[in-house]
Design a protein around this motif. Structure first.
Motif, PDB file in Angstrom:
ATOM      1  N   GLN A 174       0.934  -1.245   0.256  1.00 28.18           N
ATOM      2  CA  GLN A 174       0.189  -0.281   0.200  1.00 28.18           C
ATOM      3  C   GLN A 174       0.901   1.448  -0.059  1.00 28.18           C
ATOM      4  O   GLN A 174       2.007   1.200   0.573  1.00 28.18           O
ATOM      5  CB  GLN A 174      -1.079  -0.164   0.853  1.00 28.18           C
ATOM      6  CG  GLN A 174      -2.291   0.955   1.056  1.00 28.18           C
ATOM      7  CD  GLN A 174      -3.206   0.736   2.244  1.00 28.18           C
ATOM      8  OE1 GLN A 174      -2.500   0.120   3.509  1.00 28.18           O
ATOM      9  NE2 GLN A 174      -4.096   1.478   2.248  1.00 28.18           N
ATOM     10  N   GLY A 175       0.444   2.277  -1.139  1.00 27.57           N
ATOM     11  CA  GLY A 175       1.921   3.588  -1.337  1.00 27.57           C
ATOM     12  C   GLY A 175       2.832   3.168  -2.761  1.00 27.57           C
ATOM     13  O   GLY A 175       2.999   4.420  -2.412  1.00 27.57           O
ATOM     14  N   GLN A 177       3.991   3.685  -5.833  1.00 27.82           N
ATOM     15  CA  GLN A 177       3.116   4.031  -6.928  1.00 27.82           C
ATOM     16  C   GLN A 177       3.203   2.886  -8.648  1.00 27.82           C
ATOM     17  O   GLN A 177       3.737   1.405  -8.234  1.00 27.82           O
ATOM     18  CB  GLN A 177       4.513   4.704  -7.943  1.00 27.82           C
ATOM     19  CG  GLN A 177       5.232   5.608  -6.798  1.00 27.82           C
ATOM     20  CD  GLN A 177       5.861   6.659  -7.868  1.00 27.82           C
ATOM     21  OE1 GLN A 177       6.921   6.698  -8.395  1.00 27.82           O
ATOM     22  NE2 GLN A 177       4.935   8.471  -7.905  1.00 27.82           N
ATOM     23  N   GLY A 204      -0.246   6.401 -10.551  1.00 29.30           N
ATOM     24  CA  GLY A 204      -1.359   6.735  -9.124  1.00 29.30           C
ATOM     25  C   GLY A 204      -0.464   5.953  -8.270  1.00 29.30           C
ATOM     26  O   GLY A 204       0.951   5.104  -8.072  1.00 29.30           O
ATOM     27  N   ILE A 205      -0.410   5.245  -6.964  1.00 25.68           N
ATOM     28  CA  ILE A 205      -0.845   4.593  -6.212  1.00 25.68           C
ATOM     29  C   ILE A 205      -1.365   3.676  -5.895  1.00 25.68           C
ATOM     30  O   ILE A 205      -2.386   3.582  -6.198  1.00 25.68           O
ATOM     31  CB  ILE A 205      -0.438   5.347  -3.993  1.00 25.68           C
ATOM     32  CG1 ILE A 205      -1.668   5.516  -3.756  1.00 25.68           C
ATOM     33  CG2 ILE A 205       0.694   6.382  -4.342  1.00 25.68           C
ATOM     34  CD1 ILE A 205      -1.246   6.451  -2.471  1.00 25.68           C
ATOM     35  N   SER A 207      -3.758   1.994  -3.809  1.00 25.10           N
ATOM     36  CA  SER A 207      -4.531   3.037  -1.992  1.00 25.10           C
ATOM     37  C   SER A 207      -4.627   1.496  -1.180  1.00 25.10           C
ATOM     38  O   SER A 207      -5.008   2.520   0.135  1.00 25.10           O
ATOM     39  CB  SER A 207      -5.922   2.626  -3.173  1.00 25.10           C
ATOM     40  OG  SER A 207      -5.819   4.217  -3.664  1.00 25.10           O
ATOM     41  N   GLY A 208      -4.677   0.457  -1.574  1.00 28.83           N
ATOM     42  CA  GLY A 208      -5.842  -0.145  -0.429  1.00 28.83           C
ATOM     43  C   GLY A 208      -6.171  -1.872  -1.455  1.00 28.83           C
ATOM     44  O   GLY A 208      -5.868  -1.726  -2.908  1.00 28.83           O
ATOM     45  N   LYS A 221      -6.805  -1.518  -4.939  1.00 31.25           N
ATOM     46  CA  LYS A 221      -6.811  -0.542  -5.897  1.00 31.25           C
ATOM     47  C   LYS A 221      -6.061   0.554  -6.137  1.00 31.25           C
ATOM     48  O   LYS A 221      -5.170   0.539  -5.463  1.00 31.25           O
ATOM     49  CB  LYS A 221      -8.069   0.190  -4.184  1.00 31.25           C
ATOM     50  CG  LYS A 221      -9.213  -0.650  -4.255  1.00 31.25           C
ATOM     51  CD  LYS A 221      -9.872  -0.013  -2.954  1.00 31.25           C
ATOM     52  CE  LYS A 221      -8.539   0.346  -1.651  1.00 31.25           C
ATOM     53  NZ  LYS A 221     -10.620   0.577  -0.317  1.00 31.25           N
ATOM     54  N   THR A 222      -6.403   1.995  -6.281  1.00 28.90           N
ATOM     55  CA  THR A 222      -5.413   2.486  -7.364  1.00 28.90           C
ATOM     56  C   THR A 222      -6.558   3.915  -7.714  1.00 28.90           C
ATOM     57  O   THR A 222      -7.829   4.270  -8.029  1.00 28.90           O
ATOM     58  CB  THR A 222      -4.692   2.363  -8.650  1.00 28.90           C
ATOM     59  OG1 THR A 222      -3.601   3.341  -8.644  1.00 28.90           O
ATOM     60  CG2 THR A 222      -5.437   2.534  -9.161  1.00 28.90           C
ATOM     61  N   ASP A 223      -5.599   5.235  -7.599  1.00 32.62           N
ATOM     62  CA  ASP A 223      -6.100   6.703  -7.852  1.00 32.62           C
ATOM     63  C   ASP A 223      -5.774   6.424  -8.875  1.00 32.62           C
ATOM     64  O   ASP A 223      -5.845   8.075  -9.519  1.00 32.62           O
ATOM     65  CB  ASP A 223      -5.451   7.332  -6.813  1.00 32.62           C
ATOM     66  CG  ASP A 223      -4.009   7.872  -6.354  1.00 32.62           C
ATOM     67  OD1 ASP A 223      -3.725   6.582  -7.028  1.00 32.62           O
ATOM     68  OD2 ASP A 223      -4.134   8.618  -5.692  1.00 32.62           O
ATOM     69  N   THR A 253     -16.658   6.339  -5.417  1.00 34.76           N
ATOM     70  CA  THR A 253     -15.005   7.036  -5.121  1.00 34.76           C
ATOM     71  C   THR A 253     -14.618   7.353  -6.117  1.00 34.76           C
ATOM     72  O   THR A 253     -13.521   8.059  -6.728  1.00 34.76           O
ATOM     73  CB  THR A 253     -14.099   6.308  -4.414  1.00 34.76           C
ATOM     74  OG1 THR A 253     -13.995   4.745  -4.943  1.00 34.76           O
ATOM     75  CG2 THR A 253     -15.176   6.003  -2.727  1.00 34.76           C
ATOM     76  N   ILE A 255     -12.206   4.696  -7.845  1.00 30.85           N
ATOM     77  CA  ILE A 255     -11.398   4.130  -7.508  1.00 30.85           C
ATOM     78  C   ILE A 255     -11.310   3.411  -8.119  1.00 30.85           C
ATOM     79  O   ILE A 255     -11.743   2.707  -8.448  1.00 30.85           O
ATOM     80  CB  ILE A 255     -10.867   4.442  -6.131  1.00 30.85           C
ATOM     81  CG1 ILE A 255     -10.987   5.159  -4.940  1.00 30.85           C
ATOM     82  CG2 ILE A 255      -9.757   3.155  -5.864  1.00 30.85           C
ATOM     83  CD1 ILE A 255      -9.296   5.993  -5.123  1.00 30.85           C
TER      84      ILE A 255
END
Length: 455
Positions: A174-175, A177, A204-205, A207-208, A221-223, A253, A255
């Motif tokens: 998580q986090g 890139q 993005g990253i 995200s979870g 998940k990614t933004d 969201t 996402i």
């Protein structure tokens, strides 16, 4: 003595990804050759992205990108909850055929995947290939394995393809890139416009994790931006290897949802020889095994348009025989000079005048999605209509039973002292129609026929 070593952390290199793997990330076009034969340009149905995982032409994409090719598709009109007729195209299913809200079917079939491979960053420097579906997920995992079988003209393929290196989706933190690479649909329209849509990178990253949309295997998940057309494209991690397949975007969201690449271990296992090659390219068995089931890409049987429309026609309620079932053209003396005709303009639209012969038609075009409004005129000049009500019976010609069948009973209150009246009717289906007009006293006034076709 001082010894210097490199402790630099590995990082996402988008320039390397774009330059080194541009030929390996492809556009997947879903194309129906049978539709194309009927009308040039009509064969293109949808699109997604994909990427090569072997140099002899095997590639990964999403199941939902190529599902039409295996399960078939159905192009139809249906009644929505407000009883409005709506058009749509869906993956074929017997549930759709059995649904009583099904109005009419226009096309069914099994399209093929057409793979567009760009050789450079020039919009016209590409080649098209025909592919087949080798395997797709049959559970919650949204993955598919495809294989190039020829060029677009059907010639054998001798070239090798650029392979994208595969990472481990279970190792992504998580986090971290991420880079989404693919062909989001930036324009809507013809297949020619679609072919000129170029590749896009979005950053993005991770995200979870998400287990709501897929409680068994889950999503990353990614933004990073994921849009229509991105589906099936690769998602790169900081090791510059593919750790997932861009799959969807959350409605609330926004996402992005990414299918972990490790799930393709079971999708590709259906072809043992190719499976080994992909493992050698880095594919790893997933830690979470639930719900990753696979089926072959063999085409499933579907019904034809004629068969389905016959089913729709057969379940329509039988009309009871009534006084007006067998119409006669004999008119009483009051209506011997009457006539029924049609126009696409009202009296108001025609400077408060009845449309002249130049604006009276027997054939009209209507919009396939919105339908069309037709104005019906009943003219008894020089005599008055001499009735307070017209009873109108609308019939449509059925190609299945080879005769006109009644589809609607209509009643209109009118001014008996006028020698003409008019009313409008909204149509949503093409075909041949007849209006039979009677007075309130059951005297036959006249009839008129028209034909409607889609624009």
């Amino acid at each position: 003595m001082l010894i210097l070593g490199s402790c630099e952390k590995q990082k996402l290199d988008t320039k390397l990804i774009a330059n080194k793997y541009q030929k390996g990330v492809v556009k997947v076009l879903i194309f129906d050759p049978e539709l194309e034969k009927k009308k040039e340009g009509s064969g293109y149905l949808s699109r997604g992205s994909g990427f090569f995982v072997t140099d002899d032409g095997y590639l990964f994409t999403n199941k939902h990108v190529v599902e039409y090719c295996v399960k078939g598709y159905i192009d139809y009109n249906y009644y929505d909850k407000n009883k409005k007729i709506k058009p749509t195209i869906s993956v074929y299913s017997e549930d759709i055929v059995k649904n009583k809200n099904l109005v009419k079917v226009y096309n069914t079939g099994h399209p093929i995947p057409v793979i567009q491979v760009f050789n450079s960053h020039h919009e016209n420097d590409y080649k098209l290939y025909k592919a087949e579906v080798v395997a797709i997920g049959s559970g919650n995992y949204d993955g598919a394995l495809l294989k190039i079988i020829s060029d677009f003209e059907g010639n054998p393929v001798r070239e090798t393809f650029t392979t994208i290196p595969i990472g481990n989706s279970d190792d992504v933190a998580q986090g971290e890139q991420l880079c989404v690479y693919g062909y989001p649909q930036q324009v809507r329209g013809s297949s020619n416009l679609t072919l000129k849509d170029m590749s896009t990178l979005s950053i993005g990253i991770m995200s979870g994790l998400d287990f709501n949309f897929n409680s068994d295997y889950g999503y990353l998940k990614t933004d990073a931006e994921i849009h229509g057309g991105n589906s099936g494209g690769p998602v790169f991690s900081e090791k510059n290897k593919v750790i997932g397949i861009a799959t969807a975007k959350g409605n609330i969201t926004g996402i992005g949802l990414v299918s972990g690449i490790n799930g393709m271990y079971y999708i590709s296992a259906i072809d043992s020889k190719t499976h080994k090659k992909i493992i050698d390219n880095g594919l790893t068995m997933p830690e979470r095994l639930a719900s990753i089931n696979t089926m072959t890409g063999e085409k499933l049987p579907i019904k034809t348009v004629k068969e389905i429309n016959a089913i729709i026609e057969a379940r329509k309620p039988k009309k009871k025989t009534s006084l007006y079932s067998n119409f006669t053209s004999n008119k009483t003396g009051l209506y011997t000079k009457s006539k029924v005709y049609f126009s696409n303009v009202s009296v108001k639209q025609n400077d408060n005048k009845i449309p002249g012969k130049s604006k009276q038609y027997t054939r009209f075009s209507i919009d396939r999605n919105k339908g069309g409004k037709i104005w019906v005129y009943v003219d008894n000049y020089p005599n008055k209509l001499n009735t307070e009500q017209l009873r109108v019976y609308l019939y449509k010609y059925s190609n299945f039973v080879k005769k006109y069948t009644k589809v609607k009973d209509l009643v209109y209150n009118i001014n008996k002292s006028y020698d003409y009246t008019f009313f409008s009717h909204d149509f949503y289906e093409a075909g041949k129609y007849k209006f039979y007009v009677y007075s309130k006293e059951n005297s036959f006034v006249n009839s008129g026929a028209l034909e409607l076709y889609f624009k």
